[in-house]
Design a protein around this motif. Structure first.
Motif, PDB file in Angstrom:
ATOM      1  N   GLU A   1       0.950  -1.328   0.041  1.00  0.00           N
ATOM      2  CA  GLU A   1       0.062   0.065   0.064  1.00  0.00           C
ATOM      3  C   GLU A   1       0.883   1.425   0.066  1.00  0.00           C
ATOM      4  O   GLU A   1       0.631   2.361  -0.595  1.00  0.00           O
ATOM      5  CB  GLU A   1      -0.810  -0.103   1.267  1.00  0.00           C
ATOM      6  N   GLU A   2       1.864   1.231   0.962  1.00  0.00           N
ATOM      7  CA  GLU A   2       2.760   2.544   0.935  1.00  0.00           C
ATOM      8  C   GLU A   2       3.513   2.655  -0.368  1.00  0.00           C
ATOM      9  O   GLU A   2       3.549   3.876  -1.000  1.00  0.00           O
ATOM     10  CB  GLU A   2       3.899   2.315   1.975  1.00  0.00           C
TER      11      GLU A   2
ATOM     12  N   ASN B   1       2.346   1.986  -3.669  1.00  0.00           N
ATOM     13  CA  ASN B   1       1.158   2.495  -4.249  1.00  0.00           C
ATOM     14  C   ASN B   1       0.715   3.867  -4.034  1.00  0.00           C
ATOM     15  O   ASN B   1       0.677   4.831  -4.859  1.00  0.00           O
ATOM     16  CB  ASN B   1      -0.100   1.364  -4.253  1.00  0.00           C
ATOM     17  N   LYS B   2       0.859   4.180  -2.753  1.00  0.00           N
ATOM     18  CA  LYS B   2       0.450   5.468  -2.347  1.00  0.00           C
ATOM     19  C   LYS B   2       1.500   6.603  -3.065  1.00  0.00           C
ATOM     20  O   LYS B   2       1.303   7.653  -3.422  1.00  0.00           O
ATOM     21  CB  LYS B   2       0.396   5.745  -0.802  1.00  0.00           C
ATOM     22  N   PHE B   3       2.822   5.994  -3.035  1.00  0.00           N
ATOM     23  CA  PHE B   3       4.092   6.785  -3.053  1.00  0.00           C
ATOM     24  C   PHE B   3       3.685   7.104  -4.695  1.00  0.00           C
ATOM     25  O   PHE B   3       3.933   8.377  -5.208  1.00  0.00           O
ATOM     26  CB  PHE B   3       5.190   6.159  -2.986  1.00  0.00           C
ATOM     27  N   LYS B   4       3.458   6.200  -5.557  1.00  0.00           N
ATOM     28  CA  LYS B   4       3.026   6.228  -7.074  1.00  0.00           C
ATOM     29  C   LYS B   4       2.102   7.250  -7.301  1.00  0.00           C
ATOM     30  O   LYS B   4       1.945   8.041  -8.270  1.00  0.00           O
ATOM     31  CB  LYS B   4       3.227   5.215  -7.787  1.00  0.00           C
ATOM     32  N   LEU B   5       0.948   7.094  -6.652  1.00  0.00           N
ATOM     33  CA  LEU B   5      -0.257   8.056  -6.777  1.00  0.00           C
ATOM     34  C   LEU B   5       0.112   9.130  -6.500  1.00  0.00           C
ATOM     35  O   LEU B   5      -0.089  10.195  -7.178  1.00  0.00           O
ATOM     36  CB  LEU B   5      -1.328   7.287  -5.834  1.00  0.00           C
ATOM     37  N   ASP B   6       0.804   9.442  -5.260  1.00  0.00           N
ATOM     38  CA  ASP B   6       1.104  10.910  -4.858  1.00  0.00           C
ATOM     39  C   ASP B   6       2.035  11.545  -5.924  1.00  0.00           C
ATOM     40  O   ASP B   6       1.745  12.916  -6.251  1.00  0.00           O
ATOM     41  CB  ASP B   6       1.564  10.945  -3.210  1.00  0.00           C
ATOM     42  N   GLU B   7       2.918  10.842  -6.396  1.00  0.00           N
ATOM     43  CA  GLU B   7       3.815  11.315  -7.269  1.00  0.00           C
ATOM     44  C   GLU B   7       3.257  11.671  -8.452  1.00  0.00           C
ATOM     45  O   GLU B   7       3.276  12.712  -8.992  1.00  0.00           O
ATOM     46  CB  GLU B   7       4.797  10.293  -7.659  1.00  0.00           C
TER      47      GLU B   7
ATOM     48  N   GLU C   1      -8.249   7.347 -10.364  1.00  0.00           N
ATOM     49  CA  GLU C   1      -7.681   8.614 -10.122  1.00  0.00           C
ATOM     50  C   GLU C   1      -6.317   8.713 -10.975  1.00  0.00           C
ATOM     51  O   GLU C   1      -5.973   9.801 -11.350  1.00  0.00           O
ATOM     52  CB  GLU C   1      -7.479   8.682  -8.755  1.00  0.00           C
TER      53      GLU C   1
END
Length: 186
Positions: free
Chosen positions: A38-39, A41-47, A74
């Motif tokens: 999850e962390e 995946n969140k890094f790539k989404l935030d980026e 998203e």
């Protein structure tokens, strides 16, 4: 002024070829076999959500243009909606919406682009383009997701340079199944 941010999936032995598939490469899709968690995946989404524009080489652009327009989430919505710049001497027309072909001297065109775009201009894949940007000191930040695998063959992220390129590690963490996120700046 824009910042050139290179973001890459890379194996321990420096291979960055076809991490998500889509190429004739015996290890195509190799990142799908190792969880980012999850962390990660969140890094790539935030980026992606914080990106102002994409800067891509022709091969990566064509792969992305074939895949992303049909996706709906998203991440895909941001990719599909933001400005995209493709560096190519052979591509005459970019068909993915909000895309512009940059022709001519890569260093000059990217330097002009940095003046035009406010925010992060993010480069995914695009090995030859990245090698040119590194050689000419145009990379403001390098974000690597290093996967714990040795592929043994494939296109490498870094090529020869005219001199050493010193980087400073500004952040690091391990996510998922041992994927290291390393962030460097000149």
């Amino acid at each position: 002024m824009g910042r050139i941010v290179v973001t890459e999936f890379v194996s321990l032995d420096g291979v960055m070829q076809a991490p998500g598939g889509g190429e004739e490469f015996k290890h195509a899709g190799w990142t799908f076999k190792i969880g980012r968690g999850e962390e990660g995946n969140k890094f790539k989404l935030d980026e992606t959500l914080s990106s102002a524009a994409l800067l891509l080489g022709r091969v990566t652009y064509e792969g992305f243009a074939a895949a992303w327009p049909s996706m709906k989430n998203e991440f895909a919505d941001k990719f599909n909606g933001m400005p995209k710049y493709v560096v190519s001497s052979t591509l005459k027309k970019a068909t993915w919406n909000n895309s512009t072909v940059l022709q001519g001297n890569v260093v000059e065109e990217v330097s002009k682009l940095r003046q035009k775009v406010n925010g992060d201009i993010v480069v995914h894949g695009s090995a030859r383009l990245v090698q040119t940007l590194v050689e000419h000191d145009l990379v403001d930040e390098l974000r690597l997701m290093v996967f714990p695998v040795i592929l043994g063959t494939g296109k490498r992220l870094f090529g020869d340079t005219s001199d050493k390129k010193r980087l400073r590690l500004t952040d690091s963490k391990t996510v998922g199944d041992g994927v290291a996120i390393l962030i460097y700046q000149p």
